[in-house]
Design an enzyme around this catalytic site. Structure first.
Site, PDB file in Angstrom:
ATOM      1  N   HIS A   1       3.871  10.504   7.014  1.00 34.52           N
ATOM      2  CA  HIS A   1       3.368  10.250   8.366  1.00 34.52           C
ATOM      3  C   HIS A   1       4.453   9.607   9.221  1.00 34.52           C
ATOM      4  O   HIS A   1       4.992   8.554   8.864  1.00 34.52           O
ATOM      5  CB  HIS A   1       2.148   9.325   8.330  1.00 34.52           C
ATOM      6  CG  HIS A   1       0.916   9.976   7.805  1.00 34.52           C
ATOM      7  ND1 HIS A   1      -0.207   9.261   7.416  1.00 34.52           N
ATOM      8  CD2 HIS A   1       0.613  11.286   7.610  1.00 34.52           C
ATOM      9  CE1 HIS A   1      -1.138  10.100   7.010  1.00 34.52           C
ATOM     10  NE2 HIS A   1      -0.659  11.330   7.114  1.00 34.52           N
TER      11      HIS A   1
ATOM     12  N   GLU B   1      -3.128  13.123   2.073  1.00 33.52           N
ATOM     13  CA  GLU B   1      -4.434  12.693   2.565  1.00 33.52           C
ATOM     14  C   GLU B   1      -5.185  13.871   3.175  1.00 33.52           C
ATOM     15  O   GLU B   1      -6.378  14.062   2.914  1.00 33.52           O
ATOM     16  CB  GLU B   1      -4.264  11.584   3.594  1.00 33.52           C
ATOM     17  CG  GLU B   1      -3.681  10.318   3.003  1.00 33.52           C
ATOM     18  CD  GLU B   1      -3.906   9.109   3.879  1.00 33.52           C
ATOM     19  OE1 GLU B   1      -4.570   8.157   3.419  1.00 33.52           O
ATOM     20  OE2 GLU B   1      -3.408   9.113   5.025  1.00 33.52           O
TER      21      GLU B   1
ATOM     22  N   HIS C   1       0.816  -1.213   0.000  1.00 35.65           N
ATOM     23  CA  HIS C   1       0.000   0.000   0.000  1.00 35.65           C
ATOM     24  C   HIS C   1       0.855   1.271   0.000  1.00 35.65           C
ATOM     25  O   HIS C   1       0.393   2.323  -0.403  1.00 35.65           O
ATOM     26  CB  HIS C   1      -0.936   0.026   1.203  1.00 35.65           C
ATOM     27  CG  HIS C   1      -1.856  -1.146   1.284  1.00 35.65           C
ATOM     28  ND1 HIS C   1      -2.899  -1.339   0.395  1.00 35.65           N
ATOM     29  CD2 HIS C   1      -1.886  -2.205   2.122  1.00 35.65           C
ATOM     30  CE1 HIS C   1      -3.541  -2.461   0.700  1.00 35.65           C
ATOM     31  NE2 HIS C   1      -2.948  -3.004   1.743  1.00 35.65           N
TER      32      HIS C   1
ATOM     33  N   HIS D   1       2.167   9.006   1.383  1.00 35.81           N
ATOM     34  CA  HIS D   1       0.919   8.960   0.616  1.00 35.81           C
ATOM     35  C   HIS D   1       1.027   9.896  -0.587  1.00 35.81           C
ATOM     36  O   HIS D   1       1.628  10.970  -0.510  1.00 35.81           O
ATOM     37  CB  HIS D   1      -0.267   9.400   1.485  1.00 35.81           C
ATOM     38  CG  HIS D   1      -0.534   8.492   2.645  1.00 35.81           C
ATOM     39  ND1 HIS D   1      -1.315   7.366   2.539  1.00 35.81           N
ATOM     40  CD2 HIS D   1      -0.101   8.547   3.933  1.00 35.81           C
ATOM     41  CE1 HIS D   1      -1.360   6.761   3.716  1.00 35.81           C
ATOM     42  NE2 HIS D   1      -0.644   7.460   4.579  1.00 35.81           N
TER      43      HIS D   1
ATOM     44  N   THR E   1      -5.489   6.047   9.001  1.00 35.03           N
ATOM     45  CA  THR E   1      -6.095   6.336   7.699  1.00 35.03           C
ATOM     46  C   THR E   1      -6.153   5.100   6.808  1.00 35.03           C
ATOM     47  O   THR E   1      -6.501   5.209   5.633  1.00 35.03           O
ATOM     48  CB  THR E   1      -5.334   7.458   6.972  1.00 35.03           C
ATOM     49  OG1 THR E   1      -4.006   7.014   6.678  1.00 35.03           O
ATOM     50  CG2 THR E   1      -5.282   8.717   7.822  1.00 35.03           C
TER      51      THR E   1
ATOM     52  N   HIS F   1       5.845   6.508   6.677  1.00 34.73           N
ATOM     53  CA  HIS F   1       5.398   6.061   5.360  1.00 34.73           C
ATOM     54  C   HIS F   1       4.859   7.262   4.593  1.00 34.73           C
ATOM     55  O   HIS F   1       4.730   8.358   5.144  1.00 34.73           O
ATOM     56  CB  HIS F   1       4.328   4.963   5.488  1.00 34.73           C
ATOM     57  CG  HIS F   1       3.107   5.409   6.219  1.00 34.73           C
ATOM     58  ND1 HIS F   1       2.949   5.265   7.583  1.00 34.73           N
ATOM     59  CD2 HIS F   1       1.975   6.018   5.786  1.00 34.73           C
ATOM     60  CE1 HIS F   1       1.785   5.756   7.949  1.00 34.73           C
ATOM     61  NE2 HIS F   1       1.176   6.226   6.876  1.00 34.73           N
TER      62      HIS F   1
END
Length: 252
Positions: free
Chosen positions: A133, A120, A89, A116, A201, A114
């Site tokens: 994050h 987000e 992911h 995104h 999330t 990690h």
């Protein structure tokens, strides 16, 4: 509402976080049920808490934040060798047991960070290029504290490059490397933030997570963003309703 009342409410919010905390295994355990970002209605796929009232991410509307002087985020970070995993992911770097953050006189151990694409969280309805994050946990209560940074196009970032250059060839297998990174080199000098009570999330969307979104973005290059995008071009959960939650802005 005066400043004393605001701080009192914020302390109550922190107490709620401890009482409804998420555990580390919620972050790192393998998927029991397959999920993806193409169909983010995860509450219909066996993750009932994803329909809860205090979910993340949210749209930070700066004209409605409660502006107050809040405690500093005090990062106690040092260099460590990368342990990295492509978990299917995102790209994630796991803890080495030595880094931590102190907030409101409470210590939270660093667990992992990690990325995104796109961000987000939104800022006044606008997404940033990416979001980082940093996940921490209170070792005694299990309460989670997540510090988020917007990543924007600019100059290349050497730490991000170190992470990208160690992208594992195989998914869902942690790889230990000899590459050492120091998160202090990544963080901006100004760590004033927005904060609210939210959730993970990703499934299981466990609630009671203290979220801190730092105002100052981190620059990364277009090429670095494209390199991450080549692996994950959509791994951002849609924003969730704020409902009756308060969103605070650290101004001093």
């Amino acid at each position: 509402m005066n400043q004393f009342s605001i701080i009192k409410v914020f302390i109550i919010m922190l107490a709620i976080a401890v009482g409804s905390c998420s555990k580390t295994e919620d972050i790192v355990k393998p998927d029991v049920i397959h999920w993806n970002y193409e169909h983010p209605d995860w509450q219909t796929q066996g993750f009932s808490e994803c329909a809860g009232p205090i979910q993340s991410p949210v749209d930070i509307q700066t004209n409605s934040t409660i502006k107050v002087d809040l405690p500093n985020l005090d990062f106690n970070y040092s260099a460590f060798p990368i342990k990295i995993i492509d978990n299917g992911h995102t790209l994630q770097v796991n803890n080495n047991g030595t880094n931590r953050v102190v907030y409101n006189k409470k210590t939270y151990d660093f667990k992992q960070f990690h990325f995104h694409y796109h961000s987000e969280h939104l800022l006044d309805g606008v997404a940033s290029d990416m979001e980082l994050h940093l996940v921490h946990q209170d070792p005694s209560s299990g309460a989670l504290l997540v510090v988020g940074y917007f990543l924007k196009k600019g100059v290349a970032n050497s730490l991000f490059e170190s992470v990208l250059s160690n992208w594992p060839k195989q998914k869902e297998t942690e790889v230990s490397t000899t590459t050492s990174i120091d998160l202090n080199s990544l963080l901006p000098s100004d760590n004033r933030y927005y904060t609210y009570m939210g959730s993970l999330t990703t499934p299981p969307c466990s609630q009671g997570v203290m979220f801190f979104i730092v105002k100052t973005p981190i620059e990364v290059s277009s090429a670095q963003i494209d390199q991450f995008k080549a692996h994950y071009d959509h791994n951002a959960r849609p924003v969730q309703p704020l409902n009756s939650r308060l969103l605070y802005e650290d101004i001093l």
